[in-house]
Design an enzyme around this catalytic site. Structure first.
Site, PDB file in Angstrom:
ATOM      1  N   ARG A 198     -82.670 -27.382  39.148  1.00 43.54           N
ATOM      2  CA  ARG A 198     -83.812 -26.630  39.650  1.00 43.54           C
ATOM      3  C   ARG A 198     -84.422 -27.408  40.819  1.00 43.54           C
ATOM      4  NH1 ARG A 198     -83.978 -26.704  34.100  1.00 43.54           N
ATOM      5  NH2 ARG A 198     -83.822 -24.670  33.065  1.00 43.54           N
ATOM      6  N   LYS A 221     -87.201 -28.246  32.105  1.00 38.36           N
ATOM      7  CA  LYS A 221     -87.886 -27.077  31.560  1.00 38.36           C
ATOM      8  C   LYS A 221     -87.610 -26.919  30.074  1.00 38.36           C
ATOM      9  CE  LYS A 221     -88.335 -22.081  32.319  1.00 38.36           C
ATOM     10  NZ  LYS A 221     -87.844 -20.930  33.128  1.00 38.36           N
ATOM     11  N   HIS A 277     -84.658 -20.851  43.510  1.00 39.51           N
ATOM     12  CA  HIS A 277     -83.769 -20.709  42.349  1.00 39.51           C
ATOM     13  C   HIS A 277     -82.406 -20.154  42.743  1.00 39.51           C
ATOM     14  CE1 HIS A 277     -84.304 -21.667  38.189  1.00 39.51           C
ATOM     15  NE2 HIS A 277     -83.708 -20.559  37.778  1.00 39.51           N
ATOM     16  N   ARG A 280     -79.660 -22.713  42.392  1.00 34.01           N
ATOM     17  CA  ARG A 280     -79.126 -22.897  41.037  1.00 34.01           C
ATOM     18  C   ARG A 280     -78.178 -21.760  40.677  1.00 34.01           C
ATOM     19  NH1 ARG A 280     -80.451 -25.570  36.089  1.00 34.01           N
ATOM     20  NH2 ARG A 280     -80.762 -24.241  34.272  1.00 34.01           N
ATOM     21  N   HIS A 303     -78.963 -25.087  29.428  1.00 33.59           N
ATOM     22  CA  HIS A 303     -79.459 -23.935  28.688  1.00 33.59           C
ATOM     23  C   HIS A 303     -79.435 -24.234  27.192  1.00 33.59           C
ATOM     24  CE1 HIS A 303     -78.352 -20.972  32.152  1.00 33.59           C
ATOM     25  NE2 HIS A 303     -79.532 -21.533  32.330  1.00 33.59           N
ATOM     26  N   TYR A 312     -73.515 -15.363  33.909  1.00 34.06           N
ATOM     27  CA  TYR A 312     -72.568 -15.703  34.977  1.00 34.06           C
ATOM     28  C   TYR A 312     -71.115 -15.448  34.577  1.00 34.06           C
ATOM     29  CZ  TYR A 312     -76.713 -18.271  36.514  1.00 34.06           C
ATOM     30  OH  TYR A 312     -77.992 -18.617  36.889  1.00 34.06           O
TER      31      TYR A 312
END
Length: 338
Positions: A198, A221, A277, A280, A303, A312
């Site tokens: 990020r 995050k 973003h 990313r 994640h 993706y």
């Protein structure tokens, strides 16, 4: 409690738990029976808390938010910002008390915010955050009632297609970044494109996070620390920049405005909310298009579950290729050819 004479005998008219509690009316043939029942009700109040009326909670909702922040939120990366947003919501709703705050009140507030132009996805996040406040206070035994937002459903939001840059757009963007007056903006973008970081993670890098051919991203995050390998050329660039321009432990100064200006000069058409973003998304998209493994991508991006990364998966060269050979018409054609 009261016992009174009626035509059919005697009636007990009582609120055993006091004002606001359950009200009981029951008739008996004799006064003795009525008195005995009256005495029995009195013993139930002492033994069974369900007879007690629900006590009001006059604490302002903002006090609950502040209590959540003091006990839990301050340890979160975005805790301060979350607290500020929740307090703003309390003010917008008219500073309700814990007693008066309800799902209907939040739903009305949510509708007004959407009319004002706030997106449904943003309101879903705010809903989830406020609901989490009550859940956490409940775990801390600072809230004993049901979560007022526990049964309120979020809006169903159509998932937005993720935008990513093709090779030509990447070259154009990097050219404009190198032309910027901010000396670090292009290198920050290169780090994002090389590691899937990020923007904030790359911009806040310290010297200690870059070593042994890897960048270690901390205070992310998700709260998880992850390490991503980088090539020798990028490692050398980061080290040289840190030696020349680094400020104490931090390598870069703020470069967000410079990035936005470069995107405008490059005339890139990006969806709302995907300014930085997109770097990313570009890393993840090209990773899959070049044959990368979805589980490896999950670890690189950090994640917490595979659902996020699966956005993706359709970019993989092998994604659902079985559909071409396992559909019924294809099998019929094979049989006829045989």
């Amino acid at each position: 409690m009261a016992i009174k004479r009626i035509e059919s005998g005697w009636q007990v008219d009582a609120q055993p738990g006091g004002r606001g509690g359950k009200r009981i009316r029951k008739s008996f043939k004799t006064q003795a029976e009525a008195k005995a029942y009256d005495n029995w009700l009195r013993t139930q109040v002492a033994q069974d808390p369900d007879w007690e009326p629900t006590r009001k909670d006059a604490r302002p909702l903002r006090k609950l938010v502040e209590l959540w922040y003091d006990r839990h939120g301050r340890e979160l990366n975005s805790g301060e910002g979350t607290k500020t947003r929740l307090l703003a919501a309390c003010e917008y709703m008219g500073e309700p008390t814990a007693d008066t705050f309800s799902a209907d009140m939040f739903a009305s507030y949510r509708a007004k915010r959407i009319e004002a132009g706030i997106s449904a996805s943003n309101m879903n996040r705010e809903h989830a955050t406020m609901r989490a406040v009550f859940n956490e206070l409940s775990r801390l035994e600072l809230w004993t009632r049901e979560n007022p937002l526990g049964k309120l459903r979020q809006f169903k939001v159509q998932q937005q297609e993720l935008s990513f840059l093709d090779d030509a757009s990447i070259r154009t963007l990097l050219f404009e970044l190198r032309a910027s007056r901010n000396s670090g903006v292009e290198l920050i973008a290169v780090i994002c494109l090389s590691t899937g970081a990020r923007w904030s993670e790359a911009e806040r890098l310290t010297r200690s996070q870059v070593r042994n051919g890897q960048i270690q991203f901390a205070r992310t995050k998700s709260g998880r620390t992850r390490s991503v390998p980088i090539d020798d050329l990028l490692l050398a660039r980061i080290s040289a920049y840190a030696d020349k321009h680094g400020r104490g432990l931090r390598i870069f100064s703020s470069a967000f405005s410079a990035f936005r200006e470069a995107v405008e000069r490059a005339a890139l058409d990006l969806p709302a909310g995907q300014l930085t973003h997109v770097l990313r998304h570009t890393f993840a998209s090209h990773f899959m298009m070049n044959g990368g493994n979805i589980l490896t991508l999950q670890r690189i991006l950090g994640h917490s579950n595979l659902t996020m990364t699966m956005r993706y998966a359709h970019l993989s060269p092998e994604h659902l290729q079985e559909a071409k050979r396992l559909n019924p018409l294809a099998k019929m054609s094979e049989a006829e050819a045989a």
